[in-house]
Design an enzyme around this catalytic site. Structure first.
Site, short mmCIF file in Angstrom:
data_model
loop_
_atom_site.label_atom_id
_atom_site.label_comp_id
_atom_site.label_asym_id
_atom_site.label_seq_id
_atom_site.Cartn_x
_atom_site.Cartn_y
_atom_site.Cartn_z
N ASP A 189 -11.49 2.07 3.17
CA ASP A 189 -11.72 0.63 2.98
C ASP A 189 -13.20 0.34 2.65
O ASP A 189 -13.53 -0.73 2.18
CB ASP A 189 -11.34 -0.15 4.26
CG ASP A 189 -9.96 -0.77 4.14
OD1 ASP A 189 -9.54 -1.08 3.01
OD2 ASP A 189 -9.30 -0.98 5.18
N GLN A 216 -5.13 -1.84 9.28
CA GLN A 216 -4.85 -3.14 8.66
C GLN A 216 -5.41 -4.27 9.53
O GLN A 216 -5.16 -4.33 10.72
CB GLN A 216 -3.32 -3.29 8.48
CG GLN A 216 -2.89 -4.57 7.79
CD GLN A 216 -3.41 -4.69 6.37
OE1 GLN A 216 -3.35 -3.74 5.60
NE2 GLN A 216 -3.93 -5.85 6.02
N LYS A 222 0.84 -1.21 0.00
CA LYS A 222 0.00 0.00 0.00
C LYS A 222 0.87 1.25 0.00
O LYS A 222 0.60 2.21 -0.72
CB LYS A 222 -0.94 -0.02 1.22
CG LYS A 222 -2.09 -0.99 1.04
CD LYS A 222 -2.81 -1.34 2.33
CE LYS A 222 -3.84 -2.44 2.07
NZ LYS A 222 -4.45 -2.97 3.29
#
Length: 281
Positions: free
Chosen positions: A119, A96, A52
């Site tokens: 997300d 995460q 990322k």
């Protein structure tokens, strides 16, 4: 001969487009910033976080990295999220997963501002998707839609079957296909006569979480098959939920594993980061 849908190529195109957008934004004095929080040092999570950061660097997105020890308390993590929610110079916040066992995943994800939830997991964004309002969409299903569109595959009016009903892939996938005017059936572990249902699909999206479960007898001749799964088999090779060797000859188009859906997830995360600036404006 099945068209092999190249996720690496399509994700690279999307990243190039985003790079150009971000460059224009910078020339207008707008910087896009993503904050990435990782708790503990899970090896798979570390790889994802690294990827990322690399994508951010390529596109020109500033990334802030918060690597917290395994023993961080839930309160400390919530406190950090609250501070990032309030920072005007942070556009996206990503925690995460998985989190350590002493933390409540749902509570943590719900604490992220819906306007910074790149997300697409916050209930407000999921609700917006349900009723067709603007909001962030979960990255993997959004990536699947881009794979189909950019490969010239028509969704409108097609019989679409999703195998899997998770909050991250299955449910949002069904809603996105519906939004594109597909006729959608969602199947799962309790579906009776699963093969009969999947054999009707013009577009079959597989997110069942079982290596090579879907063989040629689940698939209609000429179907488009999108494999969301990723596993390592007993010999350590990467494979998906679809038995590629037996299914590919029946398809009009299919995604490989690796190199299909996987690269799209990060590309769509980057897209959400760039879109966040508009949502917050």
């Amino acid at each position: 001969m099945a068209q092999i849908i190249d996720g690496k190529l399509i994700s690279a195109q999307i990243k190039e487009e985003l790079k150009e957008k971000v460059s224009k934004m910078k020339s207008l004095g707008v910087e896009v910033t993503l904050a990435v929080i990782q708790v503990g040092a899970d090896p798979a999570s570390s790889v994802y976080v690294r990827n990322k950061k690399k994508a951010c660097e390529f596109i020109g997105i500033r990334s802030l990295s918060y690597e917290l020890p395994e023993g961080t308390s839930q309160e400390e993590l919530l406190d950090l999220i609250n501070k990032l929610n309030e920072r005007a110079d942070v556009n996206g916040i990503l925690v995460q997963l998985p989190l350590p066992s002493h933390m409540e995943e749902e509570k943590i994800l719900d604490a992220i501002s819906p306007l910074k939830d790149v997300d697409g997991f916050h209930p407000q964004n999921v609700g917006a998707l349900c009723i067709g309002k603007q909001g962030f969409v979960s990255c993997t299903p959004a990536g699947v839609i881009q794979l189909l569109k950019r490969s010239g595959i028509e969704i409108a009016g097609k019989e679409c079957v999703v195998i899997g009903r998770s909050n991250i892939v299955g449910k949002p996938m069904a809603l996105l296909l519906l939004r594109e005017n597909g006729t959608v059936t969602v199947t799962h572990s309790r579906t009776k006569e699963l093969k009969a249902v999947t054999s009707r699909a013009d577009i079959l999206v597989v997110a069942v979480g079982k290596p090579r479960m879907i063989t040629e007898d689940y698939v209609k001749e000429g179907a488009v098959v999108i494999d969301v799964g990723i596993h390592r088999d007993s010999e350590g090779h990467l494979c998906g939920d679809v038995d590629y060797e037996s299914v590919a000859p029946k398809c009009s188009a299919i995604t490989p594993v690796p190199g299909g859906v996987g690269p799209m997830t990060i590309a769509m995360l980057m897209n959400n980061c760039v879109e966040s600036v508009k949502l917050q404006g």
